[in-house]
Scaffold this motif. Structure first.
Motif, PDB file in Angstrom:
ATOM      1  N   THR A   1       0.857  -1.183   0.000  1.00 49.76           N
ATOM      2  CA  THR A   1       0.000   0.000   0.000  1.00 49.76           C
ATOM      3  C   THR A   1       0.900   1.242   0.000  1.00 49.76           C
ATOM      4  O   THR A   1       2.076   1.169   0.384  1.00 49.76           O
ATOM      5  CB  THR A   1      -0.899   0.038   1.247  1.00 49.76           C
ATOM      6  OG1 THR A   1      -0.060   0.210   2.407  1.00 49.76           O
ATOM      7  CG2 THR A   1      -1.735  -1.223   1.378  1.00 49.76           C
ATOM      8  N   PRO A   2       0.359   2.387  -0.414  1.00 52.70           N
ATOM      9  CA  PRO A   2       1.159   3.616  -0.357  1.00 52.70           C
ATOM     10  C   PRO A   2       1.698   3.897   1.054  1.00 52.70           C
ATOM     11  O   PRO A   2       2.830   4.339   1.211  1.00 52.70           O
ATOM     12  CB  PRO A   2       0.186   4.700  -0.805  1.00 52.70           C
ATOM     13  CG  PRO A   2      -0.759   3.975  -1.715  1.00 52.70           C
ATOM     14  CD  PRO A   2      -0.922   2.617  -1.082  1.00 52.70           C
ATOM     15  N   GLN A   3       0.913   3.614   2.084  1.00 50.86           N
ATOM     16  CA  GLN A   3       1.365   3.849   3.460  1.00 50.86           C
ATOM     17  C   GLN A   3       2.521   2.921   3.812  1.00 50.86           C
ATOM     18  O   GLN A   3       3.481   3.345   4.452  1.00 50.86           O
ATOM     19  CB  GLN A   3       0.213   3.658   4.457  1.00 50.86           C
ATOM     20  CG  GLN A   3       0.606   3.991   5.879  1.00 50.86           C
ATOM     21  CD  GLN A   3       1.030   5.441   6.043  1.00 50.86           C
ATOM     22  OE1 GLN A   3       0.300   6.340   5.651  1.00 50.86           O
ATOM     23  NE2 GLN A   3       2.198   5.681   6.620  1.00 50.86           N
ATOM     24  N   GLU A   4       2.449   1.669   3.388  1.00 48.42           N
ATOM     25  CA  GLU A   4       3.551   0.735   3.651  1.00 48.42           C
ATOM     26  C   GLU A   4       4.833   1.191   2.958  1.00 48.42           C
ATOM     27  O   GLU A   4       5.919   1.117   3.529  1.00 48.42           O
ATOM     28  CB  GLU A   4       3.181  -0.674   3.187  1.00 48.42           C
ATOM     29  CG  GLU A   4       2.143  -1.350   4.051  1.00 48.42           C
ATOM     30  CD  GLU A   4       1.614  -2.639   3.459  1.00 48.42           C
ATOM     31  OE1 GLU A   4       1.215  -3.502   4.258  1.00 48.42           O
ATOM     32  OE2 GLU A   4       1.597  -2.798   2.216  1.00 48.42           O
ATOM     33  N   LEU A   5       4.702   1.679   1.729  1.00 49.81           N
ATOM     34  CA  LEU A   5       5.869   2.178   1.005  1.00 49.81           C
ATOM     35  C   LEU A   5       6.460   3.408   1.691  1.00 49.81           C
ATOM     36  O   LEU A   5       7.679   3.523   1.835  1.00 49.81           O
ATOM     37  CB  LEU A   5       5.498   2.503  -0.441  1.00 49.81           C
ATOM     38  CG  LEU A   5       5.143   1.298  -1.313  1.00 49.81           C
ATOM     39  CD1 LEU A   5       4.620   1.775  -2.660  1.00 49.81           C
ATOM     40  CD2 LEU A   5       6.335   0.388  -1.485  1.00 49.81           C
ATOM     41  N   ALA A   6       5.594   4.313   2.133  1.00 50.89           N
ATOM     42  CA  ALA A   6       6.061   5.516   2.831  1.00 50.89           C
ATOM     43  C   ALA A   6       6.756   5.145   4.136  1.00 50.89           C
ATOM     44  O   ALA A   6       7.812   5.697   4.467  1.00 50.89           O
ATOM     45  CB  ALA A   6       4.891   6.454   3.098  1.00 50.89           C
ATOM     46  N   ASP A   7       6.194   4.203   4.867  1.00 53.87           N
ATOM     47  CA  ASP A   7       6.803   3.753   6.124  1.00 53.87           C
ATOM     48  C   ASP A   7       8.169   3.130   5.883  1.00 53.87           C
ATOM     49  O   ASP A   7       9.116   3.375   6.629  1.00 53.87           O
ATOM     50  CB  ASP A   7       5.900   2.743   6.834  1.00 53.87           C
ATOM     51  CG  ASP A   7       4.625   3.356   7.384  1.00 53.87           C
ATOM     52  OD1 ASP A   7       4.534   4.601   7.476  1.00 53.87           O
ATOM     53  OD2 ASP A   7       3.708   2.578   7.718  1.00 53.87           O
ATOM     54  N   LYS A   8       8.294   2.344   4.824  1.00 52.76           N
ATOM     55  CA  LYS A   8       9.571   1.707   4.479  1.00 52.76           C
ATOM     56  C   LYS A   8      10.599   2.766   4.095  1.00 52.76           C
ATOM     57  O   LYS A   8      11.757   2.697   4.524  1.00 52.76           O
ATOM     58  CB  LYS A   8       9.353   0.723   3.325  1.00 52.76           C
ATOM     59  CG  LYS A   8      10.614   0.094   2.780  1.00 52.76           C
ATOM     60  CD  LYS A   8      11.141  -0.989   3.686  1.00 52.76           C
ATOM     61  CE  LYS A   8      12.245  -1.788   3.020  1.00 52.76           C
ATOM     62  NZ  LYS A   8      13.556  -1.507   3.544  1.00 52.76           N
TER      63      LYS A   8
END
Length: 54
Positions: free
Chosen positions: A14-21
């Motif tokens: 998800t976009p949030q998972e990518l941002a968190d990574k």
């Protein structure tokens, strides 16, 4: 068929998972640069290249 309980199944992040990574990777890089500087190695150029502010 998708199985949400299968840890081996490939799925898109998800976009949030990518941002968190990305944030985690950046924070890890800052920690490494800080530690290298504590060892007495000048990391000014690397800080400039990666936009790490003091």
């Amino acid at each position: 068929m998708l199985d949400n309980n299968d840890p081996n199944q490939i799925r898109e992040s998800t976009p949030q998972e990518l941002a968190d990574k990305m944030l985690s990777d950046y924070e890890n890089a800052v920690e490494v640069v800080d530690e290298i500087e504590r060892l007495g190695i000048d990391m000014t150029e690397l800080r400039k290249e990666y936009g790490i502010d003091d």
